[in-house]
Design a protein around this motif. Structure first.
Motif, short mmCIF file in Angstrom:
data_model
loop_
_atom_site.label_atom_id
_atom_site.label_comp_id
_atom_site.label_asym_id
_atom_site.label_seq_id
_atom_site.Cartn_x
_atom_site.Cartn_y
_atom_site.Cartn_z
N PRO A 868 1.06 -1.25 0.18
CA PRO A 868 -0.10 0.11 -0.04
C PRO A 868 0.89 1.19 -0.29
CG PRO A 868 0.23 -0.76 2.17
CD PRO A 868 0.85 -1.69 1.26
N LEU A 869 0.54 2.23 -0.44
CA LEU A 869 0.97 3.55 -0.54
C LEU A 869 0.63 4.53 0.79
CD1 LEU A 869 1.21 4.50 -4.33
CD2 LEU A 869 2.78 3.46 -2.78
N CYS A 870 0.22 3.78 1.88
CA CYS A 870 -0.14 4.36 2.95
C CYS A 870 0.69 3.83 4.09
CB CYS A 870 -1.49 4.46 3.40
SG CYS A 870 -2.20 2.58 3.56
N ASN A 871 0.68 4.16 5.19
CA ASN A 871 1.12 3.60 6.36
C ASN A 871 0.30 2.23 6.84
OD1 ASN A 871 2.07 2.72 8.89
ND2 ASN A 871 2.46 5.02 9.44
N GLY A 901 5.90 -4.52 15.39
CA GLY A 901 6.78 -4.08 14.10
C GLY A 901 6.13 -4.85 12.85
N TYR A 902 6.48 -4.26 11.67
CA TYR A 902 6.14 -4.69 10.49
C TYR A 902 7.24 -5.47 9.90
CZ TYR A 902 4.15 -4.57 5.78
OH TYR A 902 3.37 -4.72 4.55
N ASP A 924 9.29 -0.36 12.78
CA ASP A 924 8.59 0.22 13.60
C ASP A 924 7.51 1.21 12.77
OD1 ASP A 924 9.58 2.54 13.57
OD2 ASP A 924 10.29 2.70 15.68
N ARG A 925 6.60 1.95 13.61
CA ARG A 925 5.71 2.71 12.96
C ARG A 925 6.20 3.90 12.32
NH1 ARG A 925 -0.13 3.59 13.89
NH2 ARG A 925 0.13 1.92 15.19
N ASP A 926 7.33 4.32 12.91
CA ASP A 926 8.36 5.45 12.26
C ASP A 926 9.00 5.14 11.27
OD1 ASP A 926 7.18 6.97 14.32
OD2 ASP A 926 9.07 6.80 15.64
N GLY A 927 9.36 3.67 10.93
CA GLY A 927 10.11 3.30 9.76
C GLY A 927 11.47 2.99 10.19
N ASP A 928 11.75 2.71 11.53
CA ASP A 928 13.00 2.45 11.91
C ASP A 928 13.02 0.82 12.23
OD1 ASP A 928 14.14 5.07 11.97
OD2 ASP A 928 13.08 5.49 13.95
N PHE A 929 14.39 0.44 12.34
CA PHE A 929 14.57 -1.06 12.26
C PHE A 929 14.46 -1.57 13.54
CE2 PHE A 929 16.48 -0.55 8.10
CZ PHE A 929 15.87 -1.86 7.26
N VAL A 930 13.67 -2.78 13.79
CA VAL A 930 13.75 -3.56 14.94
C VAL A 930 14.30 -5.01 14.84
CG1 VAL A 930 12.43 -4.39 16.82
CG2 VAL A 930 11.65 -2.19 15.63
N ASP A 931 15.57 -5.44 15.38
CA ASP A 931 15.95 -6.59 15.03
C ASP A 931 15.55 -7.57 16.35
OD1 ASP A 931 17.27 -5.72 12.66
OD2 ASP A 931 18.68 -4.46 14.17
N THR A 932 15.33 -8.93 16.03
CA THR A 932 14.83 -9.61 17.02
C THR A 932 15.63 -10.89 16.60
OG1 THR A 932 13.09 -10.57 15.51
CG2 THR A 932 12.34 -8.67 16.87
N PHE A 999 -5.80 7.70 7.82
CA PHE A 999 -4.71 7.68 6.77
C PHE A 999 -3.94 9.12 6.81
CE2 PHE A 999 -7.19 4.36 5.30
CZ PHE A 999 -6.39 3.73 4.60
N GLY A 1000 -2.51 8.86 6.90
CA GLY A 1000 -1.83 10.03 6.88
C GLY A 1000 -0.39 9.75 5.94
N GLY A 1001 0.57 10.31 5.98
CA GLY A 1001 1.93 9.85 5.35
C GLY A 1001 2.16 8.59 6.08
N GLY A 1002 3.14 8.01 5.75
CA GLY A 1002 3.57 6.70 6.59
C GLY A 1002 4.87 6.05 5.84
N ILE A 1003 5.35 4.93 6.64
CA ILE A 1003 6.10 4.10 5.90
C ILE A 1003 5.59 3.28 4.78
CG2 ILE A 1003 7.51 3.99 8.10
CD1 ILE A 1003 6.49 1.28 8.62
#
Length: 1020
Positions: A868-871, A901-902, A924-932, A999-1003
């Motif tokens: 999708p072109l949305c968050n 996390g996505y 994450d929601r801000d677009g930063d990496f989460v490593d597991t 809807f707003g801007g997003g990753i």
């Protein structure tokens, strides 16, 4: 006495390995044996090489057949005859329409054997004979040929060793004919008696016809095919200029001509290194090898093709001055003996990487420029799971049973008889050659014609290809030129072109100014903070974490990192030790002094292949010749570890004699062994680092243009969608395809990025060409009606454009446009528009108001783009209130947390005791990496369930500045129901408004769905 023997390179017919055939012959008292595989020479060279081990004289030939129907056998009297046979066979293998005739050609230095058929008329030439099988002997007594015994020979075919082999043969024939075993015709099978008999038993069978035995022995005695497997003299094209002395003068001139380009003020180290290398290159007859590589790359530069020269050849200053590589061996103190030494028989290894768009032209140039050229084959073998399916079809098993068998979810003792047979024979044929493929990049340029060594076939690629692989080629002294392709170079080249049109004031870019890049602050910052998404070799999760652990911000550090991450260093346990010593100079003091003296740059840790050789030479007392044998054994591309093990005892003996502690010696050897097949040469790592720096420069200064190039070259480690996300993170405005602004590929105007038409699922390339061509010739489209009038298009194709909102410039709702399109476009076949005298007036229909929503748009985008072109967090069924982000984790070390996390990517691996565990990478929601990290118990209880947004609970761990979560619980969160196929939530207008407000801007993270239409539940 055997003129017709097959190995399993008689594909989907024979069942015997080449060496096994020789062993059987030796056991049966044979001293001479003819190998005549069916339409194949794959085993010939290996058969000849191994024959001395069994004290058997090899005779080579080919069994010419149409399917299983034997036409004749050609046997070579000598090497010239073998070449003639290969020429003849290659004609059929190059043109699949040709059928092998009943009559053999007249070839010089070749014997012809026809299979005897009762009552058939033969007119035999001097070199032609009739082969009499044991079952033909009774017929022979009453045939005119009984009076012409001088033209008769023994024809006992050998295809199998025993009954099991015969059964395997029948299964292979059924696979080849794509038929049930019960329906396999007898004409497509061999005889169960086609196996080797002891020599005396064979003589007894023909004792009434001694002339046949004598004639057969006479033919075998007349055959002498000989190849040199000593590897003392390479068989590559010997001269570049047709004169060896002139070759060397040219190489020397080109080397010194390159000094000005590479060095402003060359010192004595440079000149002495040049002379040392030139001397050894000439001594080892490698001059033409260098010149041919130079010629290939000179052509590449003339076409403005980007390339990287890597491999052990990067250790050479001559290669650097000839511009074969871009790695300065003086700067990096590269170990020349890893590249060439007086003990090395095979030429140095240059891997030449080109853009995937340019490689085909380079290959065509090589085949045009050099005479005796061929690609190298690879043997594609039967794999167990694939064999289960093939044999399952042969036995007529239903698909459900084959699925169960391939998954391994069964108890063998509880299977029925047919399923047990499938498992039994799938295991047996595992590793059998199935068909010939093409090596990833290997090309042979031979002094002698390629057919001197074997036949060639013509794959769809359109270039003659040997029937043997690179290992056999090296055995005979043919060393490949590696012409490889990668998308990284395509990205770099295209990025410079995009910068040229989007920022003409900053073009052209000198992308080869590596010395400046090494000192650039922005690049150092990207490296230090592991912000290298999209950059060659440094973007993967593992490399991203390693760079952060090492705090890499310089060229030498990156060179080391690209080798430290290889499995050899990690397996030895020395990757962690290297990190510890890199970060803590005090820890270096604990390293064995002898290793620190040998490898001060890497803190006494073996990182490169050169380090292994240095340790073997200086610590283990091996000669450079023995160390080179060690290198070959480590390479991972040889058929056994014999070369590797030959030097092991010598290593231990030398260490013991010099008084080194046993525990230290054992530990060092353990590290050496772990490198086998995995270590990089330092020059290879340095070559990779050069390309990394080029991509890092573009990412640092032109991130949007570089991301567009990355998208158009189909990414790197990740999928297209993550690179779209990365572009947005750098301020890019992402637009769906538009009929007035988009092209086949993605384009950028300022900061606005229009995705290319080629990324639309099921959108046809011919439609794309029509749109772009019409727009270029006659200007932008004014409306959908105007578009339909100008571009012939089907309702299915225009529906894709409407659903992705490609007509949004009209201001019309896309649901209304869909109705209009169905009313105005015929469902009949699309035809090109014909210009007529009068313009047809279109009927304008009044359509009802059919509002579409941003939420529906997101689901259309997932269907057509894959994301999708949305968050995507806005698509959750239950709106999340979790405020925890990746940026908060550093302050929560040791705490149990829950974060959403996505999912981006996963890596599956096994622990030392064989249990499965995972590494995960999320946004994450801000677009930063989460490593597991998912250890085995958690991996079993909470498996990944496809792409989507997960709630992750676990403990925050920090090691060497890298933050990871040790997962204890994980679940995938539900997303809303696809509104296009459900009244909910739009049956309630208030709910619809609430959802639209999400809807707003997003990753734009990774979704890799490939299906044309499917529910959001299966994609995010």
């Amino acid at each position: 006495m055997y003129l017709n023997c097959h190995t399993y390179y008689s594909l989907r017919y024979g069942t015997i390995k080449p060496e096994q055939l020789l062993a059987i012959a030796s056991e049966n008292g044979l001293q001479t044996l003819a190998l005549t595989d069916i339409n194949s020479t794959s085993a010939c060279l290996d058969f000849a090489r191994l024959s001395s081990k069994y004290k058997i004289k090899p005779v080579l030939g080919i069994d010419f057949r149409n399917g299983a129907q034997q036409q004749f056998i050609l046997i070579a009297k000598n090497n010239k005859g073998f070449q003639n046979i290969n020429d003849y066979l290659s004609g059929f293998l190059h043109d699949s329409e040709l059928k092998i005739p009943e009559t053999a050609p007249q070839l010089e230095d070749v014997f012809v054997i026809y299979p005897y058929i009762h009552k058939k008329i033969y007119a035999l030439k001097e070199n032609e004979f009739l082969g009499i099988k044991p079952q033909d002997l009774n017929h022979l007594k009453f045939s005119k040929w009984n009076l012409l015994r001088n033209k008769l020979v023994v024809l006992q075919t050998v295809s199998f060793q025993n009954k099991k082999d015969f059964n395997t043969h029948r299964l292979l024939r059924a696979i080849d004919n794509n038929t049930l075993l019960s329906k396999l015709p007898k004409s497509e099978q061999g005889q169960e008696t086609d196996k080797m008999l002891p020599y005396q038993e064979l003589c007894t069978t023909y004792d009434e016809f001694p002339e046949l035995l004598n004639n057969t022995a006479h033919i075998l005695d007349k055959c002498h095919v000989d190849f040199d497997f000593s590897q003392e003299n390479p068989n590559n094209q010997r001269c570049y200029t047709h004169n060896e002395a002139l070759d060397f003068r040219l190489l020397k001139k080109l080397t010194y001509d390159g000094l000005h380009y590479r060095y402003k003020n060359p010192d004595e180290r440079v000149f002495s290194r040049i002379e040392k290398e030139l001397s050894i290159i000439e001594q080892k007859d490698f001059v033409s090898y260098f010149l041919i590589n130079w010629k290939i790359l000179k052509y590449a530069r003339s076409k403005n093709y980007f390339y990287v020269g890597r491999g052990s050849g990067a250790n050479s200053i001559v290669a650097y001055l000839l511009r074969i590589t871009d790695v300065d061996p003086i700067e990096l103190d590269l170990y020349f003996e890893r590249f060439i030494n007086v003990f090395r028989q095979n030429p140095p290894d240059f891997d030449l990487d080109f853009s995937w768009r340019d490689r085909d032209d380079i290959t065509n140039f090589i085949f045009t420029r050099f005479k005796n050229t061929a690609l190298i084959a690879v043997y594609n073998t039967f794999k167990f799971k694939a064999s289960v399916r093939e044999l399952g079809k042969v036995f007529g098993l239903p698909k459900s049973e084959m699925d169960m068998l391939t998954r391994g979810k069964y108890n063998v003792n509880q299977l029925d008889q047919l399923s047990q047979l499938v498992i039994k024979y799938s295991t047996y044929i595992q590793g059998f050659p199935n068909y010939l493929g093409i090596h990833a990049g290997g090309i042979l340029i031979s002094e002698k014609p390629i057919h001197y060594y074997g036949a060639t076939f013509m794959p769809p690629k359109g270039y003659a290809t040997t029937q043997f692989d690179m290992v056999v080629a090296e055995d005979i002294g043919l060393y490949k030129f590696d012409i490889l392709s990668q998308r990284g170079l395509g990205k770099i080249k295209e990025a410079t072109e995009i910068v040229a049109y989007n920022h003409p004031e900053k073009s052209p870019i000198d992308i080869h100014d590596i010395k400046r890049f090494k000192e650039d602050g922005r690049i150092k910052n990207l490296l230090r903070n592991a912000k290298a998404i999209g950059c060659f070799y440094v973007e993967s999760p593992a490399m991203r974490m390693l760079m952060k652990k090492l705090q890499v911000d310089n060229y030498l550090g990156l060179v080391a990192a690209s080798s430290v991450i290889r499995p050899g260093v990690a397996k030895s346990g020395m990757m962690r030790e290297y990190i510890l010593r890199y970060r803590d100079p005090e820890r270096v003091k604990n390293a064995p002094k002898v290793l620190l003296d040998i490898m001060p740059e890497t803190f006494g840790v073996m990182v490169y292949q050169e380090d292994v050789i240095k340790v073997a030479h200086y610590f283990g007392g091996l000669t450079l010749g023995e160390a080179d044998m060690l290198r070959r054994g480590m390479s991972g591309k040889f058929r056994s570890r014999d070369e590797f093990m030959k030097v092991k005892q010598q290593f231990f003996d030398n260490c013991k004699n010099s008084g080194k502690p046993d525990a230290l010696v054992e530990d060092i050897w353990r590290q050496i062994e772990s490198f086998a097949g995995y270590a990089f040469a330092k020059g290879h790592s340095a070559s990779y680092a050069v390309e990394s720096y080029q991509s890092l420069f573009l990412k640092a200064y032109f991130p949007l243009e570089y991301m567009v190039a990355t998208i158009n070259n189909f990414g790197g480690f990740y999928s297209t969608e993550l690179y779209v996300h990365e572009a947005r993170m750098h301020g890019g405005i992402i637009e769906a395809p538009c009929i007035n602004r988009s092209f086949t590929q993605t384009v950028i105007h300022g900061k606005t990025i229009y995705l290319g038409f080629m990324f639309l699922q099921s959108f046809e390339s011919k439609t794309i060409k029509r749109i772009v061509k019409e727009r270029n010739e006659n200007g932008s489209f004014l409306s959908m009606d105007n578009f339909i009038e100008r571009v012939p298009i089907s309702i299915e194709q225009i529906s894709i454009l409407i659903k992705i909102n490609a007509f949004r410039f009209t201001g019309s709702n896309k649901r209304e446009l869909l109705w209009e399109a169905h009313l105005k476009i015929s469902k009949h076949a699309v035809q090109e528009h014909v210009i007529t005298l009068f313009k047809t007036e279109r009927v304008h229909y009044k359509t009802p108001e059919l509002p579409s929503t941003a939420l529906e748009n997101a689901f259309d985008e997932i269907e057509l783009l894959g994301f999708p072109l949305c968050n995507p967090f806005h698509l959750l069924e239950n709106h999340s209130v979790n405020q925890l982000r990746a940026k908060h984790l550093e302050s929560l070390e040791g705490k149990m947390i829950t974060i959403e996390g996505y999912l981006i990517t996963t890596k599956n691996t096994r622990t030392s005791n064989g249990k499965i565990m995972h590494f995960g990478n999320f946004l994450d929601r801000d677009g930063d990496f989460v490593d597991t990290v998912h250890f085995p118990p958690v991996a079993a209880r909470f498996p990944f369930r496809g792409k989507g947004i997960y709630s992750i609970t676990g403990k925050v761990m920090i090691e060497f500045d890298c933050v990871t979560i040790e997962v204890e619980r994980m679940e995938r969160l539900s997303v809303i129901e696809d509104p296009r196929y459900s009244a909910s939530p739009y049956s309630n207008p208030h709910t619809a408004v609430a959802n639209e407000e999400r809807f707003g801007g997003g990753i734009i993270p990774k979704i890799t769905s490939k299906s044309k239409t499917q529910s959001i539940q299966t994609t995010i």
